[in-house]
Design an enzyme around this catalytic site. Structure first.
Site, short mmCIF file in Angstrom:
data_model
loop_
_atom_site.label_atom_id
_atom_site.label_comp_id
_atom_site.label_asym_id
_atom_site.label_seq_id
_atom_site.Cartn_x
_atom_site.Cartn_y
_atom_site.Cartn_z
N ASP A 1 0.88 -1.16 -0.16
CA ASP A 1 0.04 -0.02 0.05
C ASP A 1 0.77 1.24 -0.05
OD1 ASP A 1 -2.29 -1.50 0.18
OD2 ASP A 1 -2.40 -1.61 2.27
N ASN B 1 -5.58 8.54 2.09
CA ASN B 1 -5.99 7.71 3.33
C ASN B 1 -6.46 9.02 4.11
OD1 ASN B 1 -5.74 5.21 2.59
ND2 ASN B 1 -3.59 5.10 3.68
N ALA C 1 -7.02 2.26 7.64
CA ALA C 1 -5.62 2.42 7.51
C ALA C 1 -5.32 3.05 9.20
CB ALA C 1 -4.89 3.28 6.58
N TYR C 2 -4.59 4.03 9.21
CA TYR C 2 -4.15 4.79 10.63
C TYR C 2 -5.44 5.24 11.51
CZ TYR C 2 -1.44 8.14 13.44
OH TYR C 2 -0.58 8.50 14.45
N ASN C 3 -6.62 5.51 10.50
CA ASN C 3 -7.85 5.68 11.20
C ASN C 3 -8.29 4.52 12.01
OD1 ASN C 3 -10.59 7.01 11.35
ND2 ASN C 3 -11.28 5.13 10.26
N SER D 1 -6.63 2.08 13.09
CA SER D 1 -5.58 1.85 14.36
C SER D 1 -6.02 2.97 15.37
CB SER D 1 -4.21 1.95 13.93
OG SER D 1 -3.93 1.39 12.88
P1 NAP Z 1 3.71 2.31 5.56
O1 NAP Z 1 4.54 1.64 6.33
O2 NAP Z 1 3.62 2.68 4.23
O3 NAP Z 1 2.21 1.95 6.08
C1 NAP Z 1 1.69 1.44 7.35
C2 NAP Z 1 0.74 0.22 7.26
O4 NAP Z 1 -0.32 0.99 6.68
C3 NAP Z 1 1.23 -0.79 6.15
O5 NAP Z 1 1.04 -2.02 6.61
C4 NAP Z 1 0.26 -0.43 4.98
O6 NAP Z 1 0.04 -1.60 4.17
C5 NAP Z 1 -0.79 -0.10 5.64
N1 NAP Z 1 -1.72 0.93 5.12
C6 NAP Z 1 -1.59 1.71 4.01
N2 NAP Z 1 -2.92 2.18 3.63
C7 NAP Z 1 -3.75 1.20 3.90
C8 NAP Z 1 -5.22 1.43 3.67
N3 NAP Z 1 -5.88 2.23 3.08
N4 NAP Z 1 -5.79 0.32 4.50
C9 NAP Z 1 -5.18 -0.60 5.23
N5 NAP Z 1 -3.78 -0.65 5.41
C10 NAP Z 1 -3.16 0.43 4.81
O7 NAP Z 1 3.65 3.93 6.65
P2 NAP Z 1 3.77 5.50 6.40
O8 NAP Z 1 4.46 5.68 4.88
O9 NAP Z 1 3.89 6.08 7.43
O10 NAP Z 1 2.23 6.04 5.88
C11 NAP Z 1 1.22 5.38 4.79
C12 NAP Z 1 0.06 5.11 5.57
O11 NAP Z 1 0.31 4.21 6.57
C13 NAP Z 1 -0.61 6.19 6.15
O12 NAP Z 1 -1.60 6.87 5.15
C14 NAP Z 1 -1.20 5.65 7.41
O13 NAP Z 1 -2.71 5.59 7.10
C15 NAP Z 1 -0.65 4.46 7.68
N6 NAP Z 1 -0.34 4.55 9.16
C16 NAP Z 1 -0.78 3.90 9.91
C17 NAP Z 1 -0.32 3.94 11.44
C18 NAP Z 1 -0.99 2.98 12.36
O14 NAP Z 1 -2.05 2.26 12.13
N7 NAP Z 1 -0.76 3.59 13.68
C19 NAP Z 1 0.57 4.76 11.50
C20 NAP Z 1 1.43 5.76 10.63
C21 NAP Z 1 0.80 5.52 9.32
P3 NAP Z 1 1.47 -2.27 3.20
O15 NAP Z 1 2.20 -3.18 4.10
O16 NAP Z 1 0.93 -3.02 2.21
O17 NAP Z 1 2.23 -1.14 2.93
#
Ligand code: NAP
Length: 268
Positions: free
Chosen positions: A52, A125, A166-168, A170
């Site tokens: 993603d 996202n 995604a982050y939402n 969590s």
């Molecule tokens: P990243 O390592 O690229 O992504 C973090 C995780 O979120 C990865 O496992 C990714 O999947 C997954 N993800 C991304 N978009 C998603 C979606 N629409 N639905 C379900 N899972 C999704 O992290 P980053 O570069 O910091 O940011 C990219 C995205 O990661 C952000 O848009 C945010 O939503 C998410 N994120 C999540 C958290 C949390 O959950 N605490 C914290 C920071 C960011 P893949 O393994 O396939 O890449």
């Protein structure tokens, strides 16, 4: 079947993604497709290979193109990416036969204004507004010019329906069915005491909602804006306006795609 369609292949640098890209390119060419060496803005299809994160970076890097896009997952969570490297032949034959549908989703945009100027930030996202130091921040949140709350806590996250998983998610936000085009404001560690009162659950808003955030004066210089994981630092932020964009992302979906079974298989 001969085709003159052009395909952009975008991939991350992991070995499996690089190998998959080579294999895919050879198969597309032998099926009559043109594979562009550099990103072609007029291409018929984008194929993203990675997870993603790769998908989000690829779309952001090309200003959220409307060209139909499909993802090949090479070992990540892969919520956006629909096919695996082993399914390339099946995908090409289904794509050739027009045996797919297009699912649209809407990115969002924020206008971040400082005392000097305004800048646009787009995301697929979510957009997160939080403190850039480890202090409580205080925000006035308006919806369609109505003050909804004085928020106090770590920050807020505004998610699209697509970003709801995604982050939402969590952060305790709701997973939204992709047929509902909404915006969701999810609090990050909201304070709910006698001193401060903040909503502790998400607020779901319709697609045309206009969200406006004013940081409390003292906190103007300590805000961090994060769009899909990308940090934007501006000093002296006075106002942030957020709404869904007019742009559309067009996802290629094979018949086997079903959102809720995907949620179940990825999250439970
Ligand atoms: P990243 O390592 O690229 O992504 C973090 C995780 O979120 C990865 O496992 C990714 O999947 C997954 N993800 C991304 N978009 C998603 C979606 N629409 N639905 C379900 N899972 C999704 O992290 P980053 O570069 O910091 O940011 C990219 C995205 O990661 C952000 O848009 C945010 O939503 C998410 N994120 C999540 C958290 C949390 O959950 N605490 C914290 C920071 C960011 P893949 O393994 O396939 O890449």
């Amino acid at each position: 079947m001969e085709s003159t369609k052009t395909v952009n292949i975008v991939h991350n640098n992991e070995k499996l993604s690089v190998d998959t890209a080579k294999d895919l390119k050879a198969k597309l060419i032998s099926s009559g497709y043109k594979v562009s060496n550099t990103f072609d803005d007029l291409a018929d299809l984008i194929i993203c290979i990675g997870g993603d994160g790769t998908f989000l970076r690829a779309l952001r890097g090309h200003d959220f193109p409307s060209i139909p896009v499909v993802g090949i997952n090479t070992g990540h969570l892969g919520f956006f990416t629909e096919i695996t490297p082993n399914e390339i032949d099946t995908f090409i034959s289904k794509y050739n036969a027009n045996d797919y549908s297009i699912q649209q989703f809407t990115p969002m945009e924020a206008t971040v204004c400082t005392r000097n100027d305004c800048k646009e930030v787009k995301s697929i996202n979510e957009i997160v507004i939080k403190g850039n130091k480890s202090r409580t921040i205080h925000l006035d949140i308006y919806v369609n010019n109505n003050l909804v709350q004085h928020f106090s806590g770590d920050g807020i996250l505004i998610a699209t329906s697509t970003g709801s998983t995604a982050y939402n998610y969590s952060s305790g936000g709701s997973i939204v069915d992709p047929s509902l085009n909404v915006l969701q404001i999810t609090p990050l560690a909201p304070i709910n005491t006698n001193a401060y009162r903040s909503f502790t659950s998400s607020i779901i808003l319709p697609a045309d909602a206009m969200i406006r955030v004013h940081p409390e004066y003292h906190f103007e210089d300590s805000l961090l804006i994060v769009s899909d994981g990308l940090e934007h630092r501006h000093s002296g932020i006075t106002q942030i306006d957020i709404n869904l964009s007019d742009q559309k992302i067009n996802m290629v979906r094979l018949e086997s795609y079903e959102f809720w079974s995907r949620v179940t298989s990825k999250f439970l």
